[in-house]
Design an enzyme around this catalytic site. Structure first.
Site, PDB file in Angstrom:
ATOM      1  CB  CYS A   2      54.243  40.630  32.638  1.00 10.76           C
ATOM      2  SG  CYS A   2      53.202  40.484  31.207  1.00 10.76           S
ATOM      3  NE  ARG A  27      53.659  41.004  39.144  1.00  8.37           N
ATOM      4  CZ  ARG A  27      53.713  42.299  39.419  1.00  8.37           C
ATOM      5  NH1 ARG A  27      53.941  42.691  40.645  1.00  8.37           N
ATOM      6  NH2 ARG A  27      53.540  43.205  38.487  1.00  8.37           N
ATOM      7  CD1 TRP A  75      47.476  37.863  33.455  1.00  8.49           C
ATOM      8  CD2 TRP A  75      47.217  39.733  32.255  1.00  8.49           C
ATOM      9  NE1 TRP A  75      46.165  38.259  33.560  1.00  8.49           N
ATOM     10  CE2 TRP A  75      45.983  39.398  32.837  1.00  8.49           C
ATOM     11  CE3 TRP A  75      47.291  40.870  31.468  1.00  8.49           C
ATOM     12  CZ2 TRP A  75      44.830  40.156  32.655  1.00  8.49           C
ATOM     13  CZ3 TRP A  75      46.148  41.627  31.283  1.00  8.49           C
ATOM     14  CH2 TRP A  75      44.938  41.269  31.866  1.00  8.49           C
ATOM     15  CG  ASN A  99      56.798  42.939  33.384  1.00 10.38           C
ATOM     16  OD1 ASN A  99      56.855  41.873  32.782  1.00 10.38           O
ATOM     17  ND2 ASN A  99      56.922  43.031  34.700  1.00 10.38           N
ATOM     18  N   GLY A 100      54.797  45.450  30.187  1.00 10.46           N
ATOM     19  CA  GLY A 100      54.301  46.719  29.637  1.00 10.46           C
ATOM     20  C   GLY A 100      53.820  46.534  28.216  1.00 10.46           C
ATOM     21  CD  GLU A 484      35.708  44.800  48.053  1.00 11.93           C
ATOM     22  OE1 GLU A 484      35.720  45.389  46.957  1.00 11.93           O
ATOM     23  OE2 GLU A 484      36.581  43.981  48.376  1.00 11.93           O
ATOM     24  CE  LYS A 488      37.190  41.316  46.934  1.00 13.55           C
ATOM     25  NZ  LYS A 488      38.243  42.216  46.820  1.00 13.55           N
ATOM     26  CD  GLU A 491      38.242  40.421  42.630  1.00 17.06           C
ATOM     27  OE1 GLU A 491      37.867  40.580  43.807  1.00 17.06           O
ATOM     28  OE2 GLU A 491      39.354  40.765  42.237  1.00 17.06           O
ATOM     29  CG  HIS A 507      14.657  53.321  40.439  1.00 20.42           C
ATOM     30  ND1 HIS A 507      13.648  54.195  40.091  1.00 20.42           N
ATOM     31  CD2 HIS A 507      14.882  53.509  41.765  1.00 20.42           C
ATOM     32  CE1 HIS A 507      13.297  54.890  41.153  1.00 20.42           C
ATOM     33  NE2 HIS A 507      14.016  54.482  42.195  1.00 20.42           N
ATOM     34  CE  LYS A 603      47.167  41.726  45.486  1.00 16.90           C
ATOM     35  NZ  LYS A 603      45.816  41.805  46.085  1.00 16.90           N
TER      36      LYS A 603
HETATM   37  C1  F6R Z   1      39.785  43.260  43.721  1.00 15.64           C
HETATM   38  C2  F6R Z   1      41.072  43.695  43.281  1.00 15.64           C
HETATM   39  C3  F6R Z   1      41.165  44.749  42.227  1.00 15.64           C
HETATM   40  C4  F6R Z   1      42.115  45.847  42.705  1.00 15.64           C
HETATM   41  C5  F6R Z   1      42.340  46.882  41.597  1.00 15.64           C
HETATM   42  C6  F6R Z   1      43.209  48.023  42.056  1.00 15.64           C
HETATM   43  O1  F6R Z   1      39.866  42.249  44.672  1.00 15.64           O
HETATM   44  O2  F6R Z   1      42.064  43.230  43.772  1.00 15.64           O
HETATM   45  O3  F6R Z   1      39.920  45.258  41.921  1.00 15.64           O
HETATM   46  O4  F6R Z   1      41.575  46.436  43.842  1.00 15.64           O
HETATM   47  O5  F6R Z   1      42.942  46.269  40.503  1.00 15.64           O
HETATM   48  O6  F6R Z   1      44.472  47.593  42.430  1.00 15.64           O
HETATM   49  P1  F6R Z   1      45.417  48.488  43.287  1.00 15.64           P
HETATM   50  O7  F6R Z   1      44.800  48.707  44.615  1.00 15.64           O
HETATM   51  O8  F6R Z   1      46.703  47.742  43.372  1.00 15.64           O
HETATM   52  O9  F6R Z   1      45.564  49.802  42.545  1.00 15.64           O
END
Ligand code: F6R
Length: 608
Positions: A2, A27, A75, A99-100, A484, A488, A491, A507, A603
């Site tokens: 949000c 976001r 959101w 927000n929250g 990672e 990526k 996502e 395994h 985000k």
């Molecule tokens: C992956 C991604 C998320 C963030 C995670 C932590 O591409 O963006 O997995 O890495 O939500 O976010 P931060 O770094 O803001 O604590």
């Protein structure tokens, strides 16, 4: 997640709020709304499900010249994404954006229903609005009513509240959810994220937990939880407009992948010197003696930040003997009965500096007296302010939901911390020098990958974009790289992709391999080369569609081989990671996905 905006001044509030909401789109959200009020207390409340552009269509027929208002991108947490659940909520005389999460909203709802409130939405926010309204009826000011309501609330909030009978003020409050107030001559801007303030003012006040304030055309009056006046600290906003625009790229994600050589230079600037073998992070607030005494390093984060810590943890182990690395996923650690050994330092890794689970770990570790150091990107964010010391990774605004340039710089920053530990403990000088040289060379090496591999990776992405499953494998530092890489891809492409340690394949995961999936195998030409090659042979024997990403010239049998030629040895995984970033990006584009705002993701994850 949000987003909140607010404005009071002499300009058109609808325009300012809409521009702010557009800035917050990155976001992640599912609905949006704004409410403005004129001097005659006539309000215009507009809300829409979906993108801000949907809201814009509604505004086109409802343009007004109001100069005060609040807005929100939602959101969904309580209740489905819909116009009815979108903020601002109007109840009684109150308009509210939030927000929250209000945890005791059901108890409050029962009390308020007895006071004849009828709710139109499924949200906890509307209940908070009703609570404020019920107190407002007996209060002299909106501030008093909001303050009274917040004393009855359990949970996290950043809120902006207005009353229908007073177009002269907006009340704001924060507890666990960021809120920033921008000030200028005769006007005040409110935002949950600094990007919405860029271009309006560079004078900002980062509100602290427990604070409540009244915004008017005269500025912000700020109070602490005990209603004592607080002297607001005005800081300079460091973001610029360039950093939050696409600058000719099709997507922010691609721009951010290509920014890595520069963002990395910003991370490294003044922190390493290959001529003198110097590696230092200012701002840690930790002496050489304290560094020498460290025996345990907790590295805590979520998602990509966690993987960055995992990869850098391998580097610290290689650089320093006698230090044990404990990597933790924040959402797990916060509920575990964990023991913190003597002589521990904790690294709190977060791009946004607002991630709820990471913040909760920080609070708990501080309560236990552990020294906590931040590895944060967002300047002025909650984690950056709460830690005992730390390092800003300085990659600038990362707008695309999927993290790219922050990952690279998080790994590098934590590795520099490892170098400082190694130096303080008198560890092998030659290895330290090798790492510093490689760090210094890394921006150019990434440029080389971007210049030489982009076309090849794009073609590859086209070929594999129709698969629905993928496995990523690697050993040693290439294991976190695989995790990672898989994250990526999943996502942004929505291809189910999982990362595994190559040695784990037999395994269990090898059972997955069939014609419907492809495998990305990271293989480095080092002491584990033969072992990784054996894993490749094993999966090939099961009819795999293997893509190898490697730095070797040796012959490797696979459906596709991406060769990254480099003089690096230790930091090569960061180059392979750039290849996977490009791969994920192009696959997502081919599949027609919303690359910068992938479905269901936010985000900055400010709720659990
Ligand atoms: C992956 C991604 C998320 C963030 C995670 C932590 O591409 O963006 O997995 O890495 O939500 O976010 P931060 O770094 O803001 O604590």
């Amino acid at each position: 997640m949000c987003g909140i905006v607010g404005y009071i001044g002499n300009k058109n509030a609808q325009n300012i709020l809409m521009a702010g909401l557009k800035r917050l789109e990155y976001r992640g959200y599912d609905s949006a709304g704004i409410m403005t009020l004129d001097e005659k207390e006539k309000s215009v409340l507009l809300r829409a499900k979906g993108k801000v552009s949907e809201l814009e269509k509604r505004i086109n027929g409802n343009k007004v010249e109001h100069t005060v208002g609040i807005g929100h991108t939602r959101w969904a947490t309580h209740g489905e994404p819909s116009k009815r659940n979108a903020h601002p909520h109007a109840i009684g005389d109150i308009y509210i954006v939030h927000n929250g999460i209000i945890e005791n909203y059901q108890d409050l709802k029962l009390i308020l229903e007895q006071r004849d409130y009828v709710f139109k939405s499924d949200t906890d926010t509307e209940i908070l609005g009703a609570l404020i309204d019920s107190l407002y009826k007996q209060s002299e000011t909106l501030l008093e009513a909001v303050s009274g309501a917040l004393q009855m609330v359990v949970g996290a909030y950043g809120i902006a509240v207005m009353s229908a009978d007073n177009p002269e003020e907006i009340v704001v409050a924060r507890q666990g959810s960021p809120l920033i107030v921008g000030v200028d001559e005769g006007e005040v801007f409110i935002a949950s994220d600094a990007s919405a303030l860029v271009g309006h003012t560079d004078k900002v006040i980062y509100m602290h937990d427990g604070e409540i304030g009244v915004c008017s055309r005269d500025g912000l009056e700020l109070y602490d939880g005990d209603s004592h006046v607080v002297r607001a600290q005005v800081e300079k906003l460091e973001l610029d407009v360039q950093s939050i625009q696409k600058n000719g790229y099709d997507h922010f994600l691609l721009k951010e992948i290509y920014e890595q050589p520069d963002s990395l230079r910003a991370t490294l600037s003044g922190r390493i010197d290959p001529k003198t073998g110097y590696a230092k992070l200012g701002g840690l607030n930790v002496s050489d003696e304290q560094l020498r005494d460290i025996e345990h390093v907790f590295i805590i984060g979520c998602g990509t930040a966690y993987y960055a810590g995992l990869l850098a943890g391998y580097y610290i182990e290689k650089l320093v003997d006698g230090v044990t690395i404990h990597n933790h996923i924040a959402s797990e650690l916060r509920y575990r009965s964990f023991h913190v050994p003597e002589s521990t330092v904790a690294l709190i890794v977060s791009q946004s500096g607002e991630t709820a689970d990471t913040l909760a770990c920080l609070t708990e570790l501080k309560r236990r007296g552990v020294t906590c150091l931040g590895v944060v990107n967002a300047v002025g964010s909650t984690i950056a302010r709460e830690v005992d010391g730390g390092v800003y990774v300085h990659v600038g605004a990362e707008i695309s939901v999927a993290s790219t340039k922050a990952f690279t710089s998080q790994v590098v920053s934590i590795t520099i911390f490892g170098l400082m530990l190694a130096q303080a403990k008198g560890a092998g000088l030659q290895l330290i020098d090798e790492y510093i040289e490689e760090l210094d060379a890394l921006p150019k090496e990434i440029t080389k990958v971007l210049e030489t591999k982009a076309g090849e990776v794009k073609k590859l992405a086209k070929k594999y974009a129709s698969y629905d499953h993928a496995v990523f494998t690697g050993r040693d530092t290439l294991y976190p790289t695989a995790l990672e890489g898989a994250l990526k891809l999943k996502e942004i492409s929505y291809i189910q992709s999982e990362g595994y340690a190559s040695g784990e394949l037999k395994h269990g995961p090898i059972a997955l391999i069939d014609d419907r999936m492809f495998e990305v195998c990271y293989i480095q030409d080092n002491w584990l080369y033969e072992k990784s090659q054996s894993n490749l042979i094993e999966i090939n024997a099961r009819g795999a569609h293997a893509i190898v990403i490697t730095d070797t010239d040796k012959r490797l049998s696979a459906e596709a081989v991406v060769r990254v030629s480099t003089r690096l040895r230790h930091l090569t995984p960061l180059l392979f990671n750039v290849v996977s970033q490009l791969f994920a990006y192009h696959v997502a584009v081919v599949r027609g996905n919303d690359v910068d705002q992938p479905r269901n993701l936010a985000k900055s994850v400010t709720v659990e």
